[in-house]
Scaffold this motif. Sequence first.
Motif, short mmCIF file in Angstrom:
data_model
loop_
_atom_site.label_atom_id
_atom_site.label_comp_id
_atom_site.label_asym_id
_atom_site.label_seq_id
_atom_site.Cartn_x
_atom_site.Cartn_y
_atom_site.Cartn_z
N CYS A 3 59.39 51.56 21.66
CA CYS A 3 58.18 51.54 22.49
C CYS A 3 57.29 50.39 22.05
CB CYS A 3 57.42 52.87 22.36
SG CYS A 3 56.79 53.18 20.71
N MET A 4 56.41 50.00 22.94
CA MET A 4 55.49 48.92 22.61
C MET A 4 54.45 49.41 21.62
SD MET A 4 53.08 48.80 26.03
CE MET A 4 52.05 47.49 25.37
N ALA A 5 53.80 48.46 20.93
CA ALA A 5 52.75 48.83 19.99
C ALA A 5 51.66 49.61 20.72
CB ALA A 5 52.18 47.58 19.34
N ARG A 6 51.15 50.65 20.07
CA ARG A 6 50.15 51.51 20.71
C ARG A 6 48.75 50.94 20.48
NH1 ARG A 6 53.69 55.70 18.06
NH2 ARG A 6 55.14 56.36 19.69
N ARG A 25 47.84 57.09 37.48
CA ARG A 25 49.08 56.30 37.46
C ARG A 25 49.08 55.31 36.29
NH1 ARG A 25 48.26 56.31 43.13
NH2 ARG A 25 47.27 54.25 43.04
N ILE A 26 47.94 54.69 36.05
CA ILE A 26 47.85 53.73 34.95
C ILE A 26 48.08 54.43 33.61
CG2 ILE A 26 46.26 52.22 33.71
CD1 ILE A 26 45.01 51.57 36.47
N VAL A 27 47.50 55.60 33.45
CA VAL A 27 47.68 56.37 32.21
C VAL A 27 49.14 56.74 32.03
CG1 VAL A 27 47.18 58.58 31.10
CG2 VAL A 27 45.32 57.20 32.04
N ARG A 28 49.79 57.20 33.09
CA ARG A 28 51.21 57.55 33.01
C ARG A 28 52.04 56.35 32.58
NH1 ARG A 28 54.93 61.24 34.65
NH2 ARG A 28 53.33 62.60 35.53
N LEU A 29 51.75 55.19 33.15
CA LEU A 29 52.49 53.97 32.82
C LEU A 29 52.33 53.62 31.35
CD1 LEU A 29 54.10 51.43 33.54
CD2 LEU A 29 51.94 50.36 34.23
N GLY A 32 54.00 56.10 28.98
CA GLY A 32 55.44 55.91 29.01
C GLY A 32 55.84 54.75 28.10
N LEU A 33 55.10 53.65 28.16
CA LEU A 33 55.39 52.50 27.30
C LEU A 33 55.16 52.84 25.83
CD1 LEU A 33 53.76 49.67 29.44
CD2 LEU A 33 56.20 50.09 29.12
N TRP A 34 54.24 53.75 25.57
CA TRP A 34 53.96 54.17 24.20
C TRP A 34 54.94 55.22 23.69
CZ3 TRP A 34 47.91 54.91 23.67
CH2 TRP A 34 47.29 53.65 23.74
N GLY A 35 55.86 55.68 24.54
CA GLY A 35 56.79 56.72 24.14
C GLY A 35 56.15 58.09 24.05
N LEU A 36 55.09 58.31 24.82
CA LEU A 36 54.37 59.59 24.77
C LEU A 36 54.49 60.35 26.10
CD1 LEU A 36 51.11 58.45 22.91
CD2 LEU A 36 53.16 59.51 21.94
N HIS A 37 55.69 60.37 26.64
CA HIS A 37 55.93 61.04 27.92
C HIS A 37 55.53 62.52 27.87
CE1 HIS A 37 58.39 57.59 29.23
NE2 HIS A 37 58.84 57.57 27.99
N HIS A 38 55.66 63.14 26.71
CA HIS A 38 55.43 64.58 26.60
C HIS A 38 53.97 64.99 26.71
CE1 HIS A 38 55.09 62.77 22.65
NE2 HIS A 38 54.47 63.84 22.19
N VAL A 39 53.03 64.03 26.66
CA VAL A 39 51.61 64.39 26.82
C VAL A 39 51.01 63.80 28.09
CG1 VAL A 39 51.20 64.70 24.36
CG2 VAL A 39 50.87 62.44 25.38
#
Length: 217
Positions: A3-6, A25-29, A32-39
Amino acid sequence: MDCMARKAWDLQFLAEPEEVAALRRIVRLHLGLWGLHHVVDEAQLCVSELVSNVITHVGHGTPATLAVSMHGTYLRIEVYDPDTRALPTLTAADSDSEGGRGMALVDAVTDRWGVQLLADRKMTWCELPTTLTSLNSHRGGPRVTRASEVLDFYGQVKQPSTSNSGRLSATMAEEAAIIVIADLLHWLRAHGRDPDDALDRAQMHFEAEVEAGVLGA
């Protein structure tokens, strides 16, 4: 996948109902890049409610700012607006009043939330637990975190320019993973071991742990 740097980010917007969907939508994107799909679902709910509070209690078209960052292992969401008088309140779930219901939802899904009054504006914030073990760790558990550290090292050895540019991209991390596996197979053969047998055994362990839902230790 790496994942990209947070890195913390913020976005200015006008508090209008149609902006809520765009911010979600921006938050979801980004998550997702941060690897935090579960939240993602909880984060989107918080953004919706915090922004809706500004629209309802401060006014349509109010200039506001959304800021998202990591606070340790917590995901922190902040919404800034210029009105220091209209403070969010928490209303009991069985109350007949409509006010405060949004903050009750935020209170239910977050670990903590609050309001901070600044010189010329206020900031309403909340924090969601991520189950990460450290800021740059992965939800896959210690094994995934250790692997990421190895891949970062390999990527920087093979391409030193990455040492100043943060974590590896997903493509570079995949290439580094292939190099790691190849090096380990060379090591096994150099020590009189059967690389094919080791690969078969590793695959068996991996599949068994995935099926059992084991995240590693």
